[in-house]
Design a protein around this motif. Structure first.
Motif, PDB file in Angstrom:
ATOM      1  N   ASN A  97      24.653  54.672  37.578  1.00 41.45           N
ATOM      2  CA  ASN A  97      23.583  53.675  37.446  1.00 41.45           C
ATOM      3  C   ASN A  97      23.125  53.552  35.992  1.00 41.45           C
ATOM      4  O   ASN A  97      22.916  52.444  35.481  1.00 41.45           O
ATOM      5  N   PHE A  98      23.003  54.667  35.326  1.00 46.60           N
ATOM      6  CA  PHE A  98      22.480  54.678  33.956  1.00 46.60           C
ATOM      7  C   PHE A  98      23.504  54.161  32.949  1.00 46.60           C
ATOM      8  O   PHE A  98      23.185  53.357  32.067  1.00 46.60           O
ATOM      9  N   PHE A  99      24.773  54.617  33.050  1.00 43.88           N
ATOM     10  CA  PHE A  99      25.773  54.277  32.047  1.00 43.88           C
ATOM     11  C   PHE A  99      26.564  53.010  32.368  1.00 43.88           C
ATOM     12  O   PHE A  99      27.024  52.322  31.454  1.00 43.88           O
ATOM     13  N   PHE A 100      26.773  52.704  33.632  1.00 40.84           N
ATOM     14  CA  PHE A 100      27.584  51.538  34.005  1.00 40.84           C
ATOM     15  C   PHE A 100      26.768  50.427  34.684  1.00 40.84           C
ATOM     16  O   PHE A 100      27.328  49.411  35.088  1.00 40.84           O
ATOM     17  N   LYS A 101      25.457  50.660  34.797  1.00 38.82           N
ATOM     18  CA  LYS A 101      24.534  49.687  35.373  1.00 38.82           C
ATOM     19  C   LYS A 101      24.963  49.229  36.773  1.00 38.82           C
ATOM     20  O   LYS A 101      24.817  48.064  37.146  1.00 38.82           O
ATOM     21  N   ILE A 102      25.511  50.151  37.526  1.00 37.42           N
ATOM     22  CA  ILE A 102      25.927  49.839  38.904  1.00 37.42           C
ATOM     23  C   ILE A 102      24.690  49.829  39.787  1.00 37.42           C
ATOM     24  O   ILE A 102      23.833  50.710  39.690  1.00 37.42           O
ATOM     25  N   ASN A 103      24.631  48.842  40.654  1.00 34.51           N
ATOM     26  CA  ASN A 103      23.480  48.659  41.540  1.00 34.51           C
ATOM     27  C   ASN A 103      23.240  49.918  42.363  1.00 34.51           C
ATOM     28  O   ASN A 103      24.140  50.429  43.021  1.00 34.51           O
ATOM     29  N   ILE A 104      21.999  50.408  42.327  1.00 34.26           N
ATOM     30  CA  ILE A 104      21.664  51.653  43.023  1.00 34.26           C
ATOM     31  C   ILE A 104      21.845  51.532  44.532  1.00 34.26           C
ATOM     32  O   ILE A 104      22.166  52.508  45.217  1.00 34.26           O
ATOM     33  N   THR A 105      21.672  50.312  45.062  1.00 34.90           N
ATOM     34  CA  THR A 105      21.847  50.083  46.510  1.00 34.90           C
ATOM     35  C   THR A 105      23.302  50.309  46.912  1.00 34.90           C
ATOM     36  O   THR A 105      23.585  50.929  47.945  1.00 34.90           O
ATOM     37  N   ILE A 106      24.215  49.813  46.088  1.00 36.01           N
ATOM     38  CA  ILE A 106      25.652  50.006  46.351  1.00 36.01           C
ATOM     39  C   ILE A 106      26.003  51.490  46.304  1.00 36.01           C
ATOM     40  O   ILE A 106      26.741  52.007  47.152  1.00 36.01           O
ATOM     41  N   LYS A 139      36.316  55.578  48.523  1.00 36.30           N
ATOM     42  CA  LYS A 139      36.167  55.603  47.063  1.00 36.30           C
ATOM     43  C   LYS A 139      36.960  54.474  46.436  1.00 36.30           C
ATOM     44  O   LYS A 139      36.484  53.808  45.506  1.00 36.30           O
ATOM     45  N   PHE A 140      38.166  54.240  46.929  1.00 36.64           N
ATOM     46  CA  PHE A 140      39.029  53.184  46.395  1.00 36.64           C
ATOM     47  C   PHE A 140      38.393  51.803  46.599  1.00 36.64           C
ATOM     48  O   PHE A 140      38.363  50.975  45.690  1.00 36.64           O
ATOM     49  N   ILE A 141      37.849  51.564  47.795  1.00 34.30           N
ATOM     50  CA  ILE A 141      37.221  50.270  48.116  1.00 34.30           C
ATOM     51  C   ILE A 141      36.023  50.007  47.214  1.00 34.30           C
ATOM     52  O   ILE A 141      35.882  48.932  46.609  1.00 34.30           O
ATOM     53  N   PHE A 142      35.144  50.988  47.100  1.00 35.26           N
ATOM     54  CA  PHE A 142      33.945  50.809  46.289  1.00 35.26           C
ATOM     55  C   PHE A 142      34.282  50.711  44.805  1.00 35.26           C
ATOM     56  O   PHE A 142      33.619  49.970  44.061  1.00 35.26           O
ATOM     57  N   ALA A 143      35.315  51.465  44.354  1.00 34.48           N
ATOM     58  CA  ALA A 143      35.725  51.392  42.950  1.00 34.48           C
ATOM     59  C   ALA A 143      36.258  49.998  42.616  1.00 34.48           C
ATOM     60  O   ALA A 143      35.956  49.446  41.544  1.00 34.48           O
ATOM     61  N   CYS A 144      37.024  49.396  43.526  1.00 28.57           N
ATOM     62  CA  CYS A 144      37.527  48.028  43.329  1.00 28.57           C
ATOM     63  C   CYS A 144      36.371  47.040  43.225  1.00 28.57           C
ATOM     64  O   CYS A 144      36.361  46.141  42.367  1.00 28.57           O
ATOM     65  N   TYR A 145      35.387  47.226  44.094  1.00 31.90           N
ATOM     66  CA  TYR A 145      34.218  46.335  44.092  1.00 31.90           C
ATOM     67  C   TYR A 145      33.457  46.449  42.756  1.00 31.90           C
ATOM     68  O   TYR A 145      33.057  45.442  42.163  1.00 31.90           O
ATOM     69  N   VAL A 146      33.269  47.672  42.296  1.00 30.61           N
ATOM     70  CA  VAL A 146      32.540  47.893  41.049  1.00 30.61           C
ATOM     71  C   VAL A 146      33.267  47.263  39.871  1.00 30.61           C
ATOM     72  O   VAL A 146      32.654  46.629  39.005  1.00 30.61           O
ATOM     73  N   ILE A 147      34.590  47.417  39.820  1.00 28.08           N
ATOM     74  CA  ILE A 147      35.368  46.860  38.701  1.00 28.08           C
ATOM     75  C   ILE A 147      35.319  45.333  38.727  1.00 28.08           C
ATOM     76  O   ILE A 147      35.278  44.685  37.679  1.00 28.08           O
ATOM     77  N   LEU A 148      35.314  44.743  39.919  1.00 23.49           N
ATOM     78  CA  LEU A 148      35.164  43.294  40.021  1.00 23.49           C
ATOM     79  C   LEU A 148      33.845  42.827  39.422  1.00 23.49           C
ATOM     80  O   LEU A 148      33.757  41.774  38.794  1.00 23.49           O
ATOM     81  N   LYS A 149      32.797  43.617  39.605  1.00 26.43           N
ATOM     82  CA  LYS A 149      31.485  43.291  39.074  1.00 26.43           C
ATOM     83  C   LYS A 149      31.419  43.500  37.561  1.00 26.43           C
ATOM     84  O   LYS A 149      30.802  42.729  36.829  1.00 26.43           O
ATOM     85  N   ILE A 150      32.084  44.590  37.091  1.00 26.47           N
ATOM     86  CA  ILE A 150      32.028  44.925  35.667  1.00 26.47           C
ATOM     87  C   ILE A 150      32.902  43.989  34.847  1.00 26.47           C
ATOM     88  O   ILE A 150      32.515  43.504  33.783  1.00 26.47           O
ATOM     89  N   GLN A 151      34.140  43.715  35.331  1.00 25.47           N
ATOM     90  CA  GLN A 151      35.102  42.899  34.591  1.00 25.47           C
ATOM     91  C   GLN A 151      35.237  41.551  35.304  1.00 25.47           C
ATOM     92  O   GLN A 151      35.699  41.491  36.447  1.00 25.47           O
ATOM     93  N   SER A 160      43.165  45.963  36.269  1.00 16.96           N
ATOM     94  CA  SER A 160      42.276  47.054  36.664  1.00 16.96           C
ATOM     95  C   SER A 160      42.611  47.560  38.058  1.00 16.96           C
ATOM     96  O   SER A 160      42.583  48.759  38.330  1.00 16.96           O
ATOM     97  N   PHE A 161      42.942  46.608  38.933  1.00 18.88           N
ATOM     98  CA  PHE A 161      43.302  46.980  40.314  1.00 18.88           C
ATOM     99  C   PHE A 161      44.547  47.873  40.315  1.00 18.88           C
ATOM    100  O   PHE A 161      44.589  48.902  40.997  1.00 18.88           O
ATOM    101  N   LEU A 162      45.548  47.485  39.542  1.00 19.82           N
ATOM    102  CA  LEU A 162      46.781  48.286  39.480  1.00 19.82           C
ATOM    103  C   LEU A 162      46.520  49.655  38.864  1.00 19.82           C
ATOM    104  O   LEU A 162      47.029  50.674  39.338  1.00 19.82           O
ATOM    105  N   PHE A 163      45.717  49.646  37.804  1.00 18.87           N
ATOM    106  CA  PHE A 163      45.413  50.917  37.156  1.00 18.87           C
ATOM    107  C   PHE A 163      44.578  51.815  38.061  1.00 18.87           C
ATOM    108  O   PHE A 163      44.781  53.020  38.114  1.00 18.87           O
ATOM    109  N   LEU A 164      43.637  51.194  38.776  1.00 22.29           N
ATOM    110  CA  LEU A 164      42.799  51.970  39.685  1.00 22.29           C
ATOM    111  C   LEU A 164      43.632  52.560  40.826  1.00 22.29           C
ATOM    112  O   LEU A 164      43.402  53.694  41.249  1.00 22.29           O
ATOM    113  N   THR A 165      44.616  51.779  41.296  1.00 23.83           N
ATOM    114  CA  THR A 165      45.523  52.286  42.337  1.00 23.83           C
ATOM    115  C   THR A 165      46.256  53.528  41.833  1.00 23.83           C
ATOM    116  O   THR A 165      46.365  54.536  42.531  1.00 23.83           O
ATOM    117  N   PHE A 166      46.725  53.438  40.601  1.00 18.29           N
ATOM    118  CA  PHE A 166      47.406  54.587  39.991  1.00 18.29           C
ATOM    119  C   PHE A 166      46.436  55.762  39.833  1.00 18.29           C
ATOM    120  O   PHE A 166      46.770  56.912  40.127  1.00 18.29           O
TER     121      PHE A 166
END
Length: 413
Positions: A97-106, A139-151, A160-166
């Motif tokens: 939340n502090f460093f990546f500004k990810i929504n605390i609700t998520i 973890k994979f599902i939520f990480a994909c969602y976060v990257i969609l929001k960030i990038q 990012s999706f391919l790299f995250l899969t790796f």
């Protein structure tokens, strides 16, 4: 996206994650080897340290690599550390939340799912596999969602999706490697402990069997002479009684030596002078050696101080010199004692010109109940070794048949 930097950071993070758990396994191996009770705080410390090292050594501020923080959390859950899992979850949530500004609700939703899953699965038969699989999928599902929001752009999102899969495959591999190391290492150490325990039990059984055998012989002799007593002449009766008395004393010696062996838990240590100890021992044996036209020679060196148990060490040297006296095969029996300082030890050599031993006899000298003497118990030498070991010293024997025996003892100053 600079993949070289990512791979460099990934390698560093992987080492940071595995290193604390490797240290913990070394600790487990140590405590298992010495039968020490495990301190659970060391395992908790390994999990926390892995988390801290990832944060310290991560050279990249990209969210992809910080998903590796999930590994300490997963291991904490798998190890059923409820409170630690909650603390790590709160810490990661705050960090994201502090460093990546990810929504605390998520974040609350994601980490609440882990917690609910854990409590629903922890008592099931396949908790280990099922929870690990579901944890990594979520973890994979939520990480994909976060990257969609960030990038925001599609091209970057696909990369990012391919790299995250790796990256998720790396997380799975490291997690499984750490968990596999734990389970296999503990199994190996448990098997080792069981084998050691079985070996100890076999030695105890063998000792009891030998004790039984050793006591049978004198008792059988006593029984035989007692049966002959009614018809014996007064002279023979007296001779029989002397033999019976000797055999009873021999049996009592065996029992007393056996009951003492392995029971010494603590030494009464004090500063003592070895030269005075040997003078004391010499005074005990001098009349016996003079009777056999022999002598004991000890060095006239003062102030040979060590920290030891005077009475126990006296027993050691009395036993060794007594063995020399009983091994006489010449007209005279001589014992030569030498003391020499070698680094932080006193090297004590006790040599005699007795009957000595063959290589085969020497190989079994420390075996319980093994003896080359007609009336020996075979417990004296194991007892000597026990006392020297308790003083953190060493003892070894050299012998040659019909030439003599040399006993070398090293005692720390």
């Amino acid at each position: 996206m600079n993949y070289i930097n990512y791979f460099e950071s990934l390698l560093i993070n992987s080492i940071c994650l595995i290193f604390p758990f490797t240290l913990y396994l070394v600790y487990v191996a140590y405590i298992k080897a010495f039968n020490i009770k495990e301190n659970k705080k060391f395992f908790i410390g390994a999990i926390i340290l892995s988390l801290i090292l990832v944060l310290i050594f991560n050279k990249n501020d990209n969210y992809h690599l910080f998903t590796l923080l999930s590994i300490p959390l997963l291991i904490s859950y798998i190890s059923k550390k409820d409170k630690l899992s909650l603390l790590i979850s709160l810490f990661i949530m705050f960090y994201y939340n502090f460093f990546f500004k990810i929504n605390i609700t998520i974040l609350l939703l994601e980490y609440s799912i882990y917690y609910v899953l854990y409590h629903n699965l922890k008592k099931t038969k396949y908790f280990y596999k099922s929870f690990t699989l579901l944890f990594l999928i979520i973890k994979f599902i939520f990480a994909c969602y976060v990257i969609l929001k960030i990038q925001k752009t599609l091209a970057f999102t696909l990369n990012s999706f391919l790299f995250l899969t790796f990256l998720m495959s790396i997380i799975i591999s490291i997690s499984l490697l750490i968990l596999h190391l734990f389970t296999k290492s503990k199994k190996i150490l448990d098997i080792k402990n069981v084998l050691e325990q079985l070996e100890k039990e076999q030695k105890i059984k063998a000792s009891i069997f030998k004790l039984n055998h050793e006591l049978k012989n004198p008792l059988a002799v006593c029984n035989g002479y007692l049966e002959m007593m009614p018809d014996a002449t007064p002279t023979k009766k007296e001779a029989y009684l002397n033999i019976i008395k000797e055999e009873i004393n021999r049996s009592l010696t065996i029992i007393n030596d056996f009951s003492t062996l392995g029971k010494i838990k603590k030494l009464d240590k004090e500063e003592l002078d070895l030269s005075l100890l040997f003078e004391d021992v010499r005074d005990i044996f001098t009349p016996l050696y003079e009777e056999k036209n022999g002598k004991i020679t000890i060095p006239t060196i003062d102030e040979l101080y060590i920290n030891g148990d005077y009475n126990r060490l006296k027993q050691v040297f009395v036993n060794i010199i007594k063995n020399s006296l009983e091994s006489q095969n010449k007209n005279t029996i001589n014992v030569d004692i030498k003391i020499k300082k070698v680094k932080d030890n006193y090297k004590i050599t006790i040599s005699d010109n007795g009957q000595g031993m063959t290589k085969s006899e020497l190989a079994h000298i420390e075996d319980m109940f093994y003896t080359t003497k007609e009336n020996g118990s075979g417990i004296g030498i194991p007892y000597i070794k026990e006392i020297i070991s308790l003083h953190k010293g060493q003892i070894n024997y050299k012998s040659q048949k019909n030439v003599g025996t040399t006993v070398t003892i090293n005692l720390p100053i």
